[in-house]
Design a protein around this motif. Structure first.
Motif, PDB file in Angstrom:
ATOM      1  N   ASP A 196      50.107  24.769  43.335  1.00  0.00           N
ATOM      2  CA  ASP A 196      51.074  24.705  42.231  1.00  0.00           C
ATOM      3  C   ASP A 196      50.762  25.737  41.150  1.00  0.00           C
ATOM      4  O   ASP A 196      50.340  25.396  40.055  1.00  0.00           O
ATOM      5  N   LEU A 197      50.997  26.981  41.470  1.00  0.00           N
ATOM      6  CA  LEU A 197      50.685  28.065  40.538  1.00  0.00           C
ATOM      7  C   LEU A 197      51.806  28.322  39.543  1.00  0.00           C
ATOM      8  O   LEU A 197      52.988  28.276  39.886  1.00  0.00           O
ATOM      9  N   ILE A 198      51.400  28.628  38.325  1.00  0.00           N
ATOM     10  CA  ILE A 198      52.333  29.121  37.310  1.00  0.00           C
ATOM     11  C   ILE A 198      52.424  30.638  37.413  1.00  0.00           C
ATOM     12  O   ILE A 198      53.496  31.225  37.352  1.00  0.00           O
ATOM     13  N   GLN A 199      51.263  31.249  37.590  1.00  0.00           N
ATOM     14  CA  GLN A 199      51.225  32.712  37.678  1.00  0.00           C
ATOM     15  C   GLN A 199      49.976  33.159  38.408  1.00  0.00           C
ATOM     16  O   GLN A 199      48.929  32.520  38.326  1.00  0.00           O
ATOM     17  N   ILE A 200      50.094  34.274  39.103  1.00  0.00           N
ATOM     18  CA  ILE A 200      48.938  34.921  39.707  1.00  0.00           C
ATOM     19  C   ILE A 200      49.039  36.412  39.391  1.00  0.00           C
ATOM     20  O   ILE A 200      50.128  36.989  39.423  1.00  0.00           O
ATOM     21  N   ALA A 201      47.919  37.008  39.036  1.00  0.00           N
ATOM     22  CA  ALA A 201      47.940  38.409  38.617  1.00  0.00           C
ATOM     23  C   ALA A 201      46.751  39.162  39.180  1.00  0.00           C
ATOM     24  O   ALA A 201      45.666  38.596  39.378  1.00  0.00           O
ATOM     25  N   VAL A 202      46.967  40.443  39.428  1.00  0.00           N
ATOM     26  CA  VAL A 202      45.928  41.351  39.913  1.00  0.00           C
ATOM     27  C   VAL A 202      45.858  42.512  38.933  1.00  0.00           C
ATOM     28  O   VAL A 202      46.809  43.282  38.804  1.00  0.00           O
ATOM     29  N   GLY A 203      44.751  42.610  38.234  1.00  0.00           N
ATOM     30  CA  GLY A 203      44.623  43.627  37.197  1.00  0.00           C
ATOM     31  C   GLY A 203      43.809  44.826  37.640  1.00  0.00           C
ATOM     32  O   GLY A 203      42.723  44.679  38.207  1.00  0.00           O
ATOM     33  N   ASN A 204      44.332  46.010  37.376  1.00  0.00           N
ATOM     34  CA  ASN A 204      43.584  47.252  37.565  1.00  0.00           C
ATOM     35  C   ASN A 204      43.025  47.733  36.227  1.00  0.00           C
ATOM     36  O   ASN A 204      41.906  48.218  36.151  1.00  0.00           O
ATOM     37  N   GLY A 205      43.828  47.599  35.163  1.00  0.00           N
ATOM     38  CA  GLY A 205      43.409  48.019  33.833  1.00  0.00           C
ATOM     39  C   GLY A 205      42.868  46.874  33.009  1.00  0.00           C
ATOM     40  O   GLY A 205      42.443  45.847  33.545  1.00  0.00           O
ATOM     41  N   THR A 217      35.746  41.317  30.912  1.00  0.00           N
ATOM     42  CA  THR A 217      35.009  42.435  31.503  1.00  0.00           C
ATOM     43  C   THR A 217      35.900  43.457  32.198  1.00  0.00           C
ATOM     44  O   THR A 217      35.390  44.434  32.762  1.00  0.00           O
ATOM     45  N   ALA A 218      37.207  43.270  32.189  1.00  0.00           N
ATOM     46  CA  ALA A 218      38.116  44.149  32.926  1.00  0.00           C
ATOM     47  C   ALA A 218      38.122  45.561  32.342  1.00  0.00           C
ATOM     48  O   ALA A 218      38.021  45.760  31.129  1.00  0.00           O
ATOM     49  N   GLY A 219      38.257  46.543  33.220  1.00  0.00           N
ATOM     50  CA  GLY A 219      38.334  47.932  32.789  1.00  0.00           C
ATOM     51  C   GLY A 219      39.097  48.746  33.807  1.00  0.00           C
ATOM     52  O   GLY A 219      39.214  48.361  34.975  1.00  0.00           O
ATOM     53  N   ILE A 220      39.594  49.904  33.382  1.00  0.00           N
ATOM     54  CA  ILE A 220      40.399  50.740  34.265  1.00  0.00           C
ATOM     55  C   ILE A 220      39.538  51.781  34.983  1.00  0.00           C
ATOM     56  O   ILE A 220      40.041  52.602  35.739  1.00  0.00           O
ATOM     57  N   ASP A 221      38.220  51.695  34.796  1.00  0.00           N
ATOM     58  CA  ASP A 221      37.304  52.647  35.415  1.00  0.00           C
ATOM     59  C   ASP A 221      36.140  51.918  36.082  1.00  0.00           C
ATOM     60  O   ASP A 221      35.068  52.482  36.261  1.00  0.00           O
ATOM     61  N   LEU A 225      39.415  45.222  41.193  1.00  0.00           N
ATOM     62  CA  LEU A 225      40.598  44.505  40.739  1.00  0.00           C
ATOM     63  C   LEU A 225      40.160  43.157  40.175  1.00  0.00           C
ATOM     64  O   LEU A 225      39.335  42.476  40.772  1.00  0.00           O
ATOM     65  N   ASP A 226      40.701  42.806  39.019  1.00  0.00           N
ATOM     66  CA  ASP A 226      40.464  41.487  38.432  1.00  0.00           C
ATOM     67  C   ASP A 226      41.630  40.589  38.805  1.00  0.00           C
ATOM     68  O   ASP A 226      42.782  40.916  38.508  1.00  0.00           O
ATOM     69  N   ILE A 227      41.345  39.459  39.413  1.00  0.00           N
ATOM     70  CA  ILE A 227      42.403  38.544  39.845  1.00  0.00           C
ATOM     71  C   ILE A 227      42.298  37.243  39.068  1.00  0.00           C
ATOM     72  O   ILE A 227      41.199  36.698  38.901  1.00  0.00           O
ATOM     73  N   TYR A 228      43.426  36.753  38.573  1.00  0.00           N
ATOM     74  CA  TYR A 228      43.430  35.402  38.010  1.00  0.00           C
ATOM     75  C   TYR A 228      44.650  34.645  38.515  1.00  0.00           C
ATOM     76  O   TYR A 228      45.696  35.228  38.785  1.00  0.00           O
ATOM     77  N   GLN A 301      38.738  61.917  22.327  1.00  0.00           N
ATOM     78  CA  GLN A 301      37.335  62.295  22.490  1.00  0.00           C
ATOM     79  C   GLN A 301      36.401  61.107  22.331  1.00  0.00           C
ATOM     80  O   GLN A 301      35.371  61.014  23.002  1.00  0.00           O
ATOM     81  N   GLY A 302      36.744  60.186  21.451  1.00  0.00           N
ATOM     82  CA  GLY A 302      35.872  59.040  21.197  1.00  0.00           C
ATOM     83  C   GLY A 302      36.119  57.842  22.087  1.00  0.00           C
ATOM     84  O   GLY A 302      35.451  56.810  21.936  1.00  0.00           O
ATOM     85  N   SER A 303      37.041  57.937  23.011  1.00  0.00           N
ATOM     86  CA  SER A 303      37.376  56.795  23.862  1.00  0.00           C
ATOM     87  C   SER A 303      36.226  56.472  24.817  1.00  0.00           C
ATOM     88  O   SER A 303      35.635  57.357  25.430  1.00  0.00           O
ATOM     89  N   THR A 304      35.946  55.182  24.954  1.00  0.00           N
ATOM     90  CA  THR A 304      34.921  54.717  25.889  1.00  0.00           C
ATOM     91  C   THR A 304      35.550  54.007  27.085  1.00  0.00           C
ATOM     92  O   THR A 304      34.862  53.323  27.841  1.00  0.00           O
ATOM     93  N   SER A 305      36.868  54.159  27.270  1.00  0.00           N
ATOM     94  CA  SER A 305      37.595  53.431  28.305  1.00  0.00           C
ATOM     95  C   SER A 305      37.287  53.910  29.710  1.00  0.00           C
ATOM     96  O   SER A 305      37.397  53.160  30.683  1.00  0.00           O
ATOM     97  N   ALA A 306      36.909  55.187  29.852  1.00  0.00           N
ATOM     98  CA  ALA A 306      36.669  55.769  31.171  1.00  0.00           C
ATOM     99  C   ALA A 306      35.834  57.030  31.016  1.00  0.00           C
ATOM    100  O   ALA A 306      35.702  57.580  29.920  1.00  0.00           O
TER     101      ALA A 306
END
Length: 314
Positions: A196-205, A217-221, A225-228, A301-306
């Motif tokens: 009985d799911l409301i939602q399922i998601a697969v995250g790359n970012g 802890t999710a990140g694009i680099d 894949l983060d799944i919930y 320049q200051g981004s720590t995302s990737a």
């Protein structure tokens, strides 16, 4: 390409159908040129359907840098086309949610975003694919599809990110839970069954839905894949979960299943539409994979995302 100093020629592609695309296209082009970006071609698109042909032509022309202005769906589609090449993607966040820009720490202000394109740094980011279709932020089935269907262009244009809250209320009122199964072809996790799911998601970012966070802890680099999966619950419990969406801590709730992997297959009791970064693009059963460091993109320049490590693969 590791440095913007190597850019010889740039093309600008703007989706005029995005929330701010038509209104700021001239300003964007003039600002980029004024900042020293070697703009050699400009494409102003009437709709997202024009993106693939335009990018095909741009790639054939041999530009080093492609600056894409639009919402998350537009940028993700462009990333899917540019993936695996050395062409650098510049991002002008002109949509409603602009979650990719939030993840990459690219400012929403147009002049500041143009400055990033001109003087930022090049990193490589992961790309998710769902049945071969690209996504950068999140792919999902369930309530989020109803939200997408309730989000009219008029609503997004006039109230911006607040449109997501209005659309969620509308979608929840008519949403019905569904059964699903998660299979892990690489054998790293056991198969998961849900009734009985409301939602399922697969995250790359990291971000989606106008500023929500996939997980703490999710990140694009991070090459995973983060799944919930959120199961049906009494409304007060769902409200508690909703309050934790911003920082991603909802994944610790008893009604939420969460895991990380590189490959997963979603099977549902009935075919379910699948939303990719705000666009309904495929349906279940769905094969999800992550392509490591698939896209070169400009960030502050200051981004720590990737970072840039140049090692590609799935």
């Amino acid at each position: 390409m590791k440095s913007l100093r190597e850019v010889r020629s740039a093309a600008v592609v703007i989706n005029a159908a995005s929330r701010r695309g038509a209104a700021v296209s001239d300003q964007a082009i003039n600002t980029l040129k004024g900042a020293g970006v070697p703009v050699a071609a400009v494409h102003l698109l009437r709709s997202g359907a024009d993106l693939a042909p335009a990018l095909g032509g741009v790639m054939a022309e041999g530009h080093d840098l492609v600056v894409v202005g639009g919402g998350d769906g537009t940028v993700s589609h462009a990333a899917g086309i540019l993936a695996g090449t050395d062409i650098v993607l510049g991002v002008l966040p002109l949509g409603t949610a602009n979650d990719l820009a939030r993840t990459l720490e690219i400012p929403d202000d147009l002049a500041a975003a143009c400055a990033v394109v001109a003087s930022g740094k090049v990193v490589d980011i992961d790309l998710g694919r769902a049945n071969g279709q690209p996504f950068l932020n999140v792919a999902s089935a369930g309530l989020s599809v109803g939200v997408t269907q309730a989000l009219s262009h008029r609503l997004k244009r006039y109230i911006g990110p607040l449109a997501y809250g209005v659309a969620t209320v509308k979608a929840y009122a008519r949403h019905r839970p569904f059964a699903a199964r998660l299979e892990f072809p690489d054998g790293d996790l056991e198969t998961q069954e849900f009734d009985d799911l409301i939602q399922i998601a697969v995250g790359n970012g990291r971000h989606y839905g106008g500023g929500n966070t996939v997980s703490p802890t999710a990140g694009i680099d991070d090459h995973t894949l983060d799944i919930y999966a959120i199961s049906k619950a009494p409304l007060p419990e769902l409200v508690k979960i909703a309050r934790l969406l911003k920082d991603g801590s909802f994944v610790k709730h008893d009604r939420v299943f969460h895991c990380e992997t590189r490959r997963v297959r979603l099977v549902t009791d009935q075919p379910q539409p699948v939303n990719l970064d705000g666009e309904i693009a495929t349906e279940s059963p769905t094969e999800f994979v992550v392509e490591r460091n698939a896209v070169h993109v400009v960030v502050p320049q200051g981004s720590t995302s990737a970072a840039f490590d140049g090692v590609r693969g799935s």
